[in-house]
Write a protein that holds these residues in place. Structure first.
Motif, PDB file in Angstrom:
ATOM      1  N   TYR A 371       0.842  -1.205   0.000  1.00 47.76           N
ATOM      2  CA  TYR A 371       0.000   0.000   0.000  1.00 47.76           C
ATOM      3  C   TYR A 371       0.874   1.252   0.000  1.00 47.76           C
ATOM      4  O   TYR A 371       0.640   2.186  -0.759  1.00 47.76           O
ATOM      5  CB  TYR A 371      -0.922  -0.031   1.232  1.00 47.76           C
ATOM      6  CG  TYR A 371      -1.809   1.180   1.344  1.00 47.76           C
ATOM      7  CD1 TYR A 371      -2.936   1.302   0.542  1.00 47.76           C
ATOM      8  CD2 TYR A 371      -1.528   2.201   2.249  1.00 47.76           C
ATOM      9  CE1 TYR A 371      -3.759   2.414   0.623  1.00 47.76           C
ATOM     10  CE2 TYR A 371      -2.340   3.315   2.346  1.00 47.76           C
ATOM     11  CZ  TYR A 371      -3.453   3.410   1.528  1.00 47.76           C
ATOM     12  OH  TYR A 371      -4.256   4.523   1.619  1.00 47.76           O
ATOM     13  N   GLN A 372       1.925   1.218   0.843  1.00 48.80           N
ATOM     14  CA  GLN A 372       2.812   2.375   0.949  1.00 48.80           C
ATOM     15  C   GLN A 372       3.481   2.674  -0.395  1.00 48.80           C
ATOM     16  O   GLN A 372       3.628   3.832  -0.805  1.00 48.80           O
ATOM     17  CB  GLN A 372       3.860   2.110   2.046  1.00 48.80           C
ATOM     18  CG  GLN A 372       4.675   3.322   2.434  1.00 48.80           C
ATOM     19  CD  GLN A 372       3.810   4.561   2.708  1.00 48.80           C
ATOM     20  OE1 GLN A 372       2.728   4.456   3.273  1.00 48.80           O
ATOM     21  NE2 GLN A 372       4.286   5.725   2.252  1.00 48.80           N
ATOM     22  N   GLN A 373       3.879   1.627  -1.107  1.00 50.31           N
ATOM     23  CA  GLN A 373       4.532   1.834  -2.408  1.00 50.31           C
ATOM     24  C   GLN A 373       3.547   2.379  -3.455  1.00 50.31           C
ATOM     25  O   GLN A 373       3.943   3.117  -4.353  1.00 50.31           O
ATOM     26  CB  GLN A 373       5.182   0.525  -2.878  1.00 50.31           C
ATOM     27  CG  GLN A 373       6.434   0.208  -2.063  1.00 50.31           C
ATOM     28  CD  GLN A 373       6.927  -1.219  -2.252  1.00 50.31           C
ATOM     29  OE1 GLN A 373       6.146  -2.133  -2.501  1.00 50.31           O
ATOM     30  NE2 GLN A 373       8.231  -1.410  -2.125  1.00 50.31           N
ATOM     31  N   LEU A 374       2.286   2.037  -3.322  1.00 49.94           N
ATOM     32  CA  LEU A 374       1.276   2.615  -4.220  1.00 49.94           C
ATOM     33  C   LEU A 374       1.150   4.116  -3.971  1.00 49.94           C
ATOM     34  O   LEU A 374       1.059   4.913  -4.915  1.00 49.94           O
ATOM     35  CB  LEU A 374      -0.088   1.945  -4.001  1.00 49.94           C
ATOM     36  CG  LEU A 374      -0.217   0.494  -4.462  1.00 49.94           C
ATOM     37  CD1 LEU A 374      -1.534  -0.103  -3.983  1.00 49.94           C
ATOM     38  CD2 LEU A 374      -0.134   0.409  -5.987  1.00 49.94           C
ATOM     39  N   ILE A 375       1.167   4.476  -2.699  1.00 50.30           N
ATOM     40  CA  ILE A 375       1.055   5.898  -2.341  1.00 50.30           C
ATOM     41  C   ILE A 375       2.282   6.654  -2.863  1.00 50.30           C
ATOM     42  O   ILE A 375       2.179   7.787  -3.355  1.00 50.30           O
ATOM     43  CB  ILE A 375       0.915   6.056  -0.798  1.00 50.30           C
ATOM     44  CG1 ILE A 375      -0.327   5.313  -0.302  1.00 50.30           C
ATOM     45  CG2 ILE A 375       0.871   7.523  -0.385  1.00 50.30           C
ATOM     46  CD1 ILE A 375      -1.632   5.737  -0.944  1.00 50.30           C
ATOM     47  N   GLU A 376       3.446   6.004  -2.789  1.00 49.85           N
ATOM     48  CA  GLU A 376       4.667   6.654  -3.290  1.00 49.85           C
ATOM     49  C   GLU A 376       4.615   6.811  -4.813  1.00 49.85           C
ATOM     50  O   GLU A 376       5.030   7.833  -5.356  1.00 49.85           O
ATOM     51  CB  GLU A 376       5.900   5.828  -2.882  1.00 49.85           C
ATOM     52  CG  GLU A 376       6.253   6.006  -1.412  1.00 49.85           C
ATOM     53  CD  GLU A 376       7.165   4.908  -0.864  1.00 49.85           C
ATOM     54  OE1 GLU A 376       7.227   4.767   0.358  1.00 49.85           O
ATOM     55  OE2 GLU A 376       7.793   4.193  -1.684  1.00 49.85           O
ATOM     56  N   ALA A 377       4.112   5.792  -5.498  1.00 47.73           N
ATOM     57  CA  ALA A 377       3.994   5.876  -6.962  1.00 47.73           C
ATOM     58  C   ALA A 377       3.034   7.001  -7.347  1.00 47.73           C
ATOM     59  O   ALA A 377       3.270   7.758  -8.297  1.00 47.73           O
ATOM     60  CB  ALA A 377       3.505   4.543  -7.532  1.00 47.73           C
ATOM     61  N   ASP A 378       1.962   7.122  -6.581  1.00 45.52           N
ATOM     62  CA  ASP A 378       0.985   8.195  -6.803  1.00 45.52           C
ATOM     63  C   ASP A 378       1.664   9.557  -6.632  1.00 45.52           C
ATOM     64  O   ASP A 378       1.520  10.446  -7.479  1.00 45.52           O
ATOM     65  CB  ASP A 378      -0.173   8.007  -5.801  1.00 45.52           C
ATOM     66  CG  ASP A 378      -1.125   9.195  -5.740  1.00 45.52           C
ATOM     67  OD1 ASP A 378      -2.157   9.144  -6.426  1.00 45.52           O
ATOM     68  OD2 ASP A 378      -0.840  10.166  -5.007  1.00 45.52           O
ATOM     69  N   ALA A 379       2.432   9.695  -5.568  1.00 43.30           N
ATOM     70  CA  ALA A 379       3.096  10.987  -5.301  1.00 43.30           C
ATOM     71  C   ALA A 379       4.127  11.301  -6.388  1.00 43.30           C
ATOM     72  O   ALA A 379       4.223  12.445  -6.853  1.00 43.30           O
ATOM     73  CB  ALA A 379       3.763  10.947  -3.927  1.00 43.30           C
ATOM     74  N   TRP A 380       4.875  10.281  -6.810  1.00 39.90           N
ATOM     75  CA  TRP A 380       5.874  10.472  -7.872  1.00 39.90           C
ATOM     76  C   TRP A 380       5.193  10.966  -9.148  1.00 39.90           C
ATOM     77  O   TRP A 380       5.634  11.926  -9.791  1.00 39.90           O
ATOM     78  CB  TRP A 380       6.622   9.149  -8.138  1.00 39.90           C
ATOM     79  CG  TRP A 380       7.520   9.221  -9.330  1.00 39.90           C
ATOM     80  CD1 TRP A 380       8.794   9.709  -9.357  1.00 39.90           C
ATOM     81  CD2 TRP A 380       7.209   8.829 -10.685  1.00 39.90           C
ATOM     82  NE1 TRP A 380       9.296   9.639 -10.633  1.00 39.90           N
ATOM     83  CE2 TRP A 380       8.354   9.109 -11.468  1.00 39.90           C
ATOM     84  CE3 TRP A 380       6.080   8.281 -11.306  1.00 39.90           C
ATOM     85  CZ2 TRP A 380       8.390   8.854 -12.847  1.00 39.90           C
ATOM     86  CZ3 TRP A 380       6.122   8.026 -12.666  1.00 39.90           C
ATOM     87  CH2 TRP A 380       7.268   8.313 -13.423  1.00 39.90           C
ATOM     88  N   ALA A 381       4.088  10.314  -9.510  1.00 40.20           N
ATOM     89  CA  ALA A 381       3.406  10.647 -10.764  1.00 40.20           C
ATOM     90  C   ALA A 381       2.808  12.056 -10.721  1.00 40.20           C
ATOM     91  O   ALA A 381       2.830  12.782 -11.719  1.00 40.20           O
ATOM     92  CB  ALA A 381       2.315   9.616 -11.054  1.00 40.20           C
ATOM     93  N   ARG A 382       2.297  12.443  -9.558  1.00 41.92           N
ATOM     94  CA  ARG A 382       1.752  13.809  -9.422  1.00 41.92           C
ATOM     95  C   ARG A 382       2.853  14.847  -9.634  1.00 41.92           C
ATOM     96  O   ARG A 382       2.660  15.851 -10.314  1.00 41.92           O
ATOM     97  CB  ARG A 382       1.109  14.004  -8.036  1.00 41.92           C
ATOM     98  CG  ARG A 382      -0.261  13.397  -7.953  1.00 41.92           C
ATOM     99  CD  ARG A 382      -0.849  13.391  -6.554  1.00 41.92           C
ATOM    100  NE  ARG A 382      -1.865  12.350  -6.523  1.00 41.92           N
ATOM    101  CZ  ARG A 382      -3.153  12.534  -6.842  1.00 41.92           C
ATOM    102  NH1 ARG A 382      -3.589  13.731  -7.144  1.00 41.92           N
ATOM    103  NH2 ARG A 382      -4.001  11.528  -6.854  1.00 41.92           N
TER     104      ARG A 382
END
Ligand code: NAD
Ligand code: MG
Length: 391
Positions: A371-382
């Motif tokens: 879950y944490q890595q999904l949140i990080e991927a989301d932040a990176w993409a933003r």
């Protein structure tokens, strides 16, 4: 209240799906609005609290406040004694409250992921409108549902249609599903015309009245890309089993083709109250507020293949279905930022899909994220998309 009355928590009750849910519940026996949530529209949330007197309310735009803040100060003070929760944590509390039987997940975008997941962890029936939660966290959400026994039932009209058609055969007898798309306001426009799209034109959907984000997604066809990913997770489909056809009338909500070549379709007027109601009453069907189709006058149904520009967004949906992992979080985040930038006049309509593709192509997919890595991927993409916009 009968002993079998089901308690519903509507997350995002002030939005289009939220308000339609309340309209359904007004006319249904056996359901009670136990909880409501709203973000910034406190006036509307307060009106809903007055009408439904829920046991709990979550208000996410702020992290503290009093009941007085929730109600219009000019009204006579209201004797509402329910629990008021503030901030994103309040939403999670509401979604997992033991008293709640059904959570209607109707928040828009990645903002709905945490509360949808909380409802899944708590083993609720989750009537899922918030497709972005599955696009971002498909595998995590589905595995959590498997563990907790939560029942994920679709509210999205296409997925509700597929779900209903799947009752016509066994899962291993399904050859493919065919998602219908209205094509939005620009379905007959060419690339040249797409360069000139204005915000109010993109917000004028011909068939559906929806929130602004999904309305823009429908116009770019990104909504259908997100729905391909949603279908992949909800129905455990292979990417090649998901097709899209353009159907301007929005009467056939989707189709399922079985191995013998037989195709089942679900049809009804374009009104979200029907899939919402079915998600609440399943496995039963009940009379409700939706009008019926008129079989006494002539009408026709068109089904056309998507054109070249429409296929560009659909290809991104297919790519994410193939790659899985963090790729859905990246596609969703780039699209959310791009849509907001378009609405604010910072990028053009025609830039939305290509910019999402560019950033998705730069991303190294992690196939089994936490879950944490999904949140990080989301932040990176933003962050990437914000830089793209500034460049
Ligand atoms: P909307 O913009 O009308 O409503 C969004 C709701 O989310 C509002 O209640 C708002 O207060 C809340 N919200 C917004 N940001 C929030 C945040 N940061 N934290 C907490 N709450 C927040 O959107 P909608 O059209 O009702 O769509 C909701 C979801 O349903 C979307 O995922 C959309 O794709 C899906 N959906 C909508 C329709 C439709 O007909 N509207 C059809 C199919 C699927
Ligand atoms: Mg849909």
């Amino acid at each position: 209240m009968t002993p079998t009355t089901k308690n519903i928590a509507v997350l995002g009750s002030t939005g289009s799906i939220g308000r339609n849910t309340l309209a359904v519940v007004r006319q249904l026996q056996g359901f009670r609005i136990w909880g409501l949530s709203g973000h910034s529209n406190l006036t509307q949330l307060a009106d809903q609290v007055r009408e439904f007197a829920p046991a709990a309310v979550a208000c996410t735009a702020r992290t503290d406040g009093t009941v007085r803040d929730l109600f219009d100060r000019t009204e006579t003070p209201m004797a509402w004694t329910g629990r008021l929760m503030w901030g994103p944590q309040g939403l999670v509390e509401l979604a997992s409250a033991p008293e709640v039987d059904i959570v209607v997940a109707a928040i828009v975008g990645r903002a709905g992921l945490e509360s949808t997941l909380a409802a899944v962890h708590a083993g609720k029936r989750v009537a899922l409108a918030n497709k972005e939660a599955l696009v971002v966290g498909g595998q995590v959400v589905i595995e959590a549902a498997r563990r907790s026994g939560a029942q994920l039932v679709p509210v999205d009209s296409e997925h509700s249609a597929i779900w209903q058609c799947l009752a016509g055969g066994r899962r291993d007898e399904v050859r493919r599903v065919i998602l219908t798309a209205s094509g939005g306001p620009f379905r007959n426009w060419d690339r040249q015309q797409l360069q000139q799209v204005k915000v109010d034109e993109a917000l004028a959907h011909p068939n559906w009245r929806m929130g602004p984000k999904i309305t823009i997604d429908s116009a770019t066809m990104m909504n259908k890309a997100l729905e391909m990913i949603e279908a992949r997770w909800l129905f455990d489909l292979e990417p090649h089993q998901i097709e899209v056809v353009i159907h301007p009338q929005s009467i056939v909500h989707s189709l399922v083709e079985f191995v013998d070549g037989s195709v089942l379709a679900q049809c009804s007027p374009p009104d979200m109250k029907l899939p919402i109601q079915y998600a609440l009453t399943y496995p039963q069907r009940m009379p409700g507020p939706v009008r019926t189709l008129d079989w006494t006058s002539a009408w026709k149904l068109d089904l056309n293949p998507p054109n070249a520009w429409q296929c560009e967004a659909l290809e991104l949906g297919r790519l994410v279905c193939q790659r899985g992992g963090t790729s859905g979080a990246v596609l969703n985040a780039t699209n959310e930022v791009a849509v907001q930038a378009f609405l604010e006049g910072r990028i053009s309509f025609a830039e939305i899909v290509p910019s999402c593709r560019e950033i998705l192509e730069q991303h190294q997919t992690n196939p089994t994220p936490t879950y944490q890595q999904l949140i990080e991927a989301d932040a990176w993409a933003r962050q990437e998309m914000n830089q793209w916009i500034l460049a």
